[in-house]
Structures are given as structure tokens and as C-alpha cells.
Design a protein around this motif. Structure first.
Motif, mmCIF file in Angstrom:
data_model
loop_
_atom_site.group_PDB
_atom_site.id
_atom_site.type_symbol
_atom_site.label_atom_id
_atom_site.label_comp_id
_atom_site.label_asym_id
_atom_site.label_seq_id
_atom_site.Cartn_x
_atom_site.Cartn_y
_atom_site.Cartn_z
ATOM 1 N N LYS A 227 0.849 -1.189 0.000
ATOM 2 C CA LYS A 227 0.000 0.000 0.000
ATOM 3 C C LYS A 227 0.887 1.242 0.000
ATOM 4 O O LYS A 227 1.971 1.244 0.591
ATOM 5 C CB LYS A 227 -0.907 0.026 1.232
ATOM 6 N N GLY A 228 0.399 2.278 -0.628
ATOM 7 C CA GLY A 228 1.161 3.517 -0.632
ATOM 8 C C GLY A 228 0.327 4.677 -1.119
ATOM 9 O O GLY A 228 -0.859 4.539 -1.424
ATOM 10 N N ARG A 229 0.978 5.802 -1.181
ATOM 11 C CA ARG A 229 0.344 7.003 -1.719
ATOM 12 C C ARG A 229 1.431 7.873 -2.337
ATOM 13 O O ARG A 229 2.514 8.029 -1.758
ATOM 14 C CB ARG A 229 -0.399 7.777 -0.635
ATOM 15 N N ALA A 230 1.146 8.409 -3.490
ATOM 16 C CA ALA A 230 2.119 9.232 -4.197
ATOM 17 C C ALA A 230 1.420 10.441 -4.796
ATOM 18 O O ALA A 230 0.205 10.457 -4.982
ATOM 19 C CB ALA A 230 2.812 8.422 -5.286
ATOM 20 N N SER A 231 2.211 11.464 -5.099
ATOM 21 C CA SER A 231 1.702 12.653 -5.775
ATOM 22 C C SER A 231 2.669 13.027 -6.884
ATOM 23 O O SER A 231 3.812 12.562 -6.915
ATOM 24 C CB SER A 231 1.530 13.813 -4.790
ATOM 25 N N ALA A 232 2.210 13.866 -7.789
ATOM 26 C CA ALA A 232 3.026 14.268 -8.927
ATOM 27 C C ALA A 232 3.216 15.778 -8.927
ATOM 28 O O ALA A 232 2.312 16.538 -8.586
ATOM 29 C CB ALA A 232 2.355 13.832 -10.228
ATOM 30 N N SER A 233 4.421 16.216 -9.304
ATOM 31 C CA SER A 233 4.683 17.652 -9.397
ATOM 32 C C SER A 233 3.812 18.290 -10.456
ATOM 33 O O SER A 233 3.332 19.414 -10.302
ATOM 34 C CB SER A 233 6.160 17.886 -9.727
ATOM 35 N N ASN A 234 3.620 17.578 -11.559
ATOM 36 C CA ASN A 234 2.762 18.050 -12.645
ATOM 37 C C ASN A 234 1.749 16.956 -12.976
ATOM 38 O O ASN A 234 2.103 15.789 -13.056
ATOM 39 C CB ASN A 234 3.581 18.380 -13.892
ATOM 40 N N GLY A 235 0.502 17.338 -13.154
ATOM 41 C CA GLY A 235 -0.512 16.337 -13.443
ATOM 42 C C GLY A 235 -0.882 15.559 -12.195
ATOM 43 O O GLY A 235 -0.875 16.081 -11.084
ATOM 44 N N ARG A 236 -1.170 14.285 -12.380
ATOM 45 C CA ARG A 236 -1.535 13.433 -11.255
ATOM 46 C C ARG A 236 -0.993 12.034 -11.489
ATOM 47 O O ARG A 236 -0.416 11.749 -12.537
ATOM 48 C CB ARG A 236 -3.061 13.392 -11.095
ATOM 49 N N ILE A 237 -1.170 11.154 -10.519
ATOM 50 C CA ILE A 237 -0.705 9.782 -10.664
ATOM 51 C C ILE A 237 -1.593 9.066 -11.676
ATOM 52 O O ILE A 237 -2.817 9.011 -11.524
ATOM 53 C CB ILE A 237 -0.719 9.050 -9.310
ATOM 54 N N GLY A 238 -0.963 8.513 -12.716
ATOM 55 C CA GLY A 238 -1.720 7.854 -13.761
ATOM 56 C C GLY A 238 -1.834 6.359 -13.578
ATOM 57 O O GLY A 238 -2.884 5.764 -13.837
ATOM 58 N N SER A 239 -0.753 5.713 -13.104
ATOM 59 C CA SER A 239 -0.783 4.263 -12.927
ATOM 60 C C SER A 239 0.281 3.835 -11.925
ATOM 61 O O SER A 239 1.280 4.536 -11.727
ATOM 62 C CB SER A 239 -0.547 3.540 -14.260
ATOM 63 N N VAL A 240 0.053 2.703 -11.308
ATOM 64 C CA VAL A 240 1.021 2.075 -10.404
ATOM 65 C C VAL A 240 1.097 0.602 -10.793
ATOM 66 O O VAL A 240 0.067 -0.069 -10.918
ATOM 67 C CB VAL A 240 0.614 2.213 -8.932
ATOM 68 N N GLN A 241 2.302 0.117 -10.990
ATOM 69 C CA GLN A 241 2.519 -1.284 -11.310
ATOM 70 C C GLN A 241 3.484 -1.901 -10.314
ATOM 71 O O GLN A 241 4.391 -1.225 -9.810
ATOM 72 C CB GLN A 241 3.080 -1.430 -12.729
ATOM 73 N N VAL A 242 3.294 -3.175 -10.041
ATOM 74 C CA VAL A 242 4.134 -3.893 -9.095
ATOM 75 C C VAL A 242 4.682 -5.141 -9.772
ATOM 76 O O VAL A 242 3.940 -5.865 -10.458
ATOM 77 C CB VAL A 242 3.343 -4.291 -7.830
ATOM 78 N N SER A 243 5.969 -5.376 -9.592
ATOM 79 C CA SER A 243 6.593 -6.611 -10.054
ATOM 80 C C SER A 243 6.983 -7.441 -8.845
ATOM 81 O O SER A 243 7.548 -6.909 -7.877
ATOM 82 C CB SER A 243 7.836 -6.319 -10.899
ATOM 83 N N VAL A 244 6.672 -8.729 -8.883
ATOM 84 C CA VAL A 244 7.057 -9.632 -7.788
ATOM 85 C C VAL A 244 8.134 -10.610 -8.244
ATOM 86 O O VAL A 244 8.531 -11.487 -7.485
ATOM 87 C CB VAL A 244 5.835 -10.396 -7.246
ATOM 88 N N ASP A 245 8.613 -10.459 -9.491
ATOM 89 C CA ASP A 245 9.588 -11.401 -10.051
ATOM 90 C C ASP A 245 10.781 -10.677 -10.669
ATOM 91 O O ASP A 245 11.230 -11.006 -11.765
ATOM 92 C CB ASP A 245 8.924 -12.321 -11.081
ATOM 93 N N ASN A 246 11.284 -9.690 -9.931
ATOM 94 C CA ASN A 246 12.508 -8.992 -10.330
ATOM 95 C C ASN A 246 12.357 -8.284 -11.679
ATOM 96 O O ASN A 246 13.243 -8.329 -12.528
ATOM 97 C CB ASN A 246 13.697 -9.954 -10.367
ATOM 98 N N LYS A 247 11.206 -7.636 -11.876
ATOM 99 C CA LYS A 247 10.903 -6.825 -13.057
ATOM 100 C C LYS A 247 10.667 -7.624 -14.330
ATOM 101 O O LYS A 247 10.619 -7.055 -15.422
ATOM 102 C CB LYS A 247 12.014 -5.784 -13.314
ATOM 103 N N GLU A 248 10.515 -8.932 -14.218
ATOM 104 C CA GLU A 248 10.235 -9.711 -15.423
ATOM 105 C C GLU A 248 8.807 -9.472 -15.917
ATOM 106 O O GLU A 248 8.560 -9.405 -17.127
ATOM 107 C CB GLU A 248 10.464 -11.203 -15.152
ATOM 108 N N THR A 249 7.871 -9.378 -15.002
ATOM 109 C CA THR A 249 6.484 -9.059 -15.362
ATOM 110 C C THR A 249 5.964 -8.001 -14.395
ATOM 111 O O THR A 249 6.479 -7.846 -13.279
ATOM 112 C CB THR A 249 5.579 -10.304 -15.290
ATOM 113 N N TRP A 250 4.922 -7.273 -14.840
ATOM 114 C CA TRP A 250 4.337 -6.210 -14.031
ATOM 115 C C TRP A 250 2.831 -6.393 -13.962
ATOM 116 O O TRP A 250 2.190 -6.801 -14.931
ATOM 117 C CB TRP A 250 4.658 -4.840 -14.627
ATOM 118 N N SER A 251 2.250 -6.066 -12.798
ATOM 119 C CA SER A 251 0.798 -6.119 -12.613
ATOM 120 C C SER A 251 0.328 -4.768 -12.107
ATOM 121 O O SER A 251 1.025 -4.099 -11.323
ATOM 122 C CB SER A 251 0.418 -7.210 -11.597
ATOM 123 N N ARG A 252 -0.860 -4.373 -12.529
ATOM 124 C CA ARG A 252 -1.408 -3.078 -12.128
ATOM 125 C C ARG A 252 -1.965 -3.123 -10.707
ATOM 126 O O ARG A 252 -2.616 -4.092 -10.317
ATOM 127 C CB ARG A 252 -2.505 -2.638 -13.092
#
Length: 247
Positions: free
Chosen positions: A71-96
Motif C-alpha cells: 500500500k502507498g500514496r504518491a503525488s506528482a509535481s505536474n498532473g496526477r498519478i496515472g498508474s502504479v505497477q508492481v513486479s514480484v519477479d525482479n521486473k520480469e512481469t508487471w501487474s497493475r
């Protein structure tokens, strides 16, 4: 556990200065990226930046419905947060991850016991900028070892000595490697004992995780009430904070 080490995010500073939950030290993440600012980031209530360790062990009986939760929360200097992806296999695959309008996000998955997962979190704003992904790396393993009784025993002893307003007994639970000046902590504790009477603290363990060198990271919720010595007024506060224990 023979002794207790309190991390640089000191419990006693948090419990008296914050009315609600504490957050991860966002500036460690935010300073390395231009557009993305991570305000907090947790694995099962334990902050990503709790220590310099990249390795963490979680305990099966502390998982929420058997899941690892990021869990987390982020902000953007310009615009807003568009997407967050997480990899559990050392960046081989990503999930939203699920992302809310305010930039908060959540991702969960069910791990296998004793299998290491190399986690990374990629946050992108609507202008295409991303955070420093490598700064979010954690290798997480889940074990079925039950360390909760030891943690509870140490917390009970620590809180009992505080409620009894016994500074000598309390300081016995502070590890020699305590990261802040131990004398300052002792002075702060004695100052509290002079300012308050009838101290009562209730706590609930949220999550337990293990790092390197036998360190155990513990997240708890607490409720505290005291009586001000000078005025007789009853005061109370609550929040979430973290400890680091040493075996």
C-alpha cells in the motif's frame, strides 16, 4: 528476546507528537525523482524504508487473508498519478495496482511459503514521469514460524515498565545499538514520568517482519491515556508506530 532495539523512527517521539498514524520517510524516495513524490509505502503495515535491508521475512500467521499487501500514496509535481505497477519477479512481469484519485494505491497477492519474491513498485504520472523504481526494491519471503509470542512478551515488559514509571527497568529493554543518543531517551522518559501520572497504554500488533542480522520489525496500533501532573487533566492519544527488535 533478551533486549529491544528501537529504530530511528522512535516510538516515544511518535506517540507524543503525532495524533494519528505515522508514515514512511517519503523524502528518501522522493528526492531521487523529479516528478513523483512517494508519501508513504508499506508492505503489510511495515514501511519500505524501515531499514536499509533489501531483504524481509514476513510471518504467515500475520498475513491478511494469506496475502502480501503493498500500500502507498504518491503525488506528482505536474498532473496526477496515472498508474502504479508492481513486479514480484525482479521486473520480469508487471501487474497493475488499484489507484485512487488521491494517489493512494494497493496491490496484493498470495505468496508461497519460503519462496523469495523480488518486489519493485513503478509509479507513473500523467506526464509520463516515473519514480526511482530501484529504490523500492525488497526481497520478501514468507515463513510459517511463529514469533508473535516473543514479540508480545517483549512489548508487554516494555510497556509495563513505562506504565510503572520505572526508568531503570525501561532502559534495560533498549539495545546497546540504539540509533539515537541513549541518554536523550532516558532524559525524555524521566521528563514524561514527571509530567504524567496514571499512564495506561494498550496496543495491538499489526504486522511482524524480519530483516537481516536477527532484526524483527513490528508495527503496532496503540491507545494511551495519562493524567497531567500539574492540572489533573486526563489526556489521551492514539496512533500507529513501529519497533525494531533484536534477538
Amino acid at each position: 528476546m533478551k533486549k529491544t532495539a528501537i529504530a530511528s523512527m522512535i516510538f516515544f517521539m511518535l506517540i507524543w507528537t503525532l495524533p494519528g498514524s505515522s508514515h514512511a520517510k517519503w523524502w528518501i524516495f522522493g528526492k531521487s525523482s523529479e516528478g513523483i513524490h512517494i508519501q508513504y509505502l508499506y508492505i503489510n503495515s511495515i514501511s519500505f524504508d524501515q531499514s536499509a535491508d533489501t531483504g524481509m521475512t514476513l510471518f504467515q500467521n500475520q498475513l491478511r487473508d494469506g496475502n502480501i499487501v503493498i500500500k502507498g500514496r504518491a503525488s506528482a509535481s505536474n498532473g496526477r498519478i496515472g498508474s502504479v505497477q508492481v513486479s514480484v519477479d525482479n521486473k520480469e512481469t508487471w501487474s497493475r495496482a488499484r489507484v485512487a484519485q488521491n494517489g493512494s494505491f494497493e496491490f496484493l497477492f498470495q505468496p508461497e511459503l519460503e519462496k523469495p519474491y523480488d518486489l519493485f513498485v513503478k509509479i507513473m504520472d500523467t506526464t509520463g514521469k516515473t519514480n526511482d523504481v530501484d529504490a523500492t526494491h525488497k526481497t520478501v519471503t514468507v515463513t510459517n514460524q511463529d514469533i508473535l509470542p516473543m514479540v508480545r512478551a517483549s512489548l508487554d515488559a516494555l510497556f509495563s515498565s513505562y506504565q510503572a514509571q520505572n526508568p531503570e527497568q525501561f532502559m534495560r529493554y533498549v539495545h546497546p545499538a540504539f540509533e539515537t543518543d541513549e541518554a536523550l531517551l532516558d532524559t525524555a522518559i524521566r521528563k514524561d514520568f514527571n509530567s504524567f501520572d496514571y499512564i495506561q497504554i494498550q496496543h495491538v500488533v499489526n504486522t511482524i517482519g524480519a530483516g537481516s542480522q536477527g532484526r524483527i520489525f513490528v508495527s503496532i496500533n496503540y491507545n494511551r491515556s495519562v493524567v497531567a501532573t500539574k492540572t489533573g487533566e486526563t489526556l489521551s492519544d492514539f496512533g500507529l508506530t513501529e519497533f525494531v527488535f533484536a534477538m
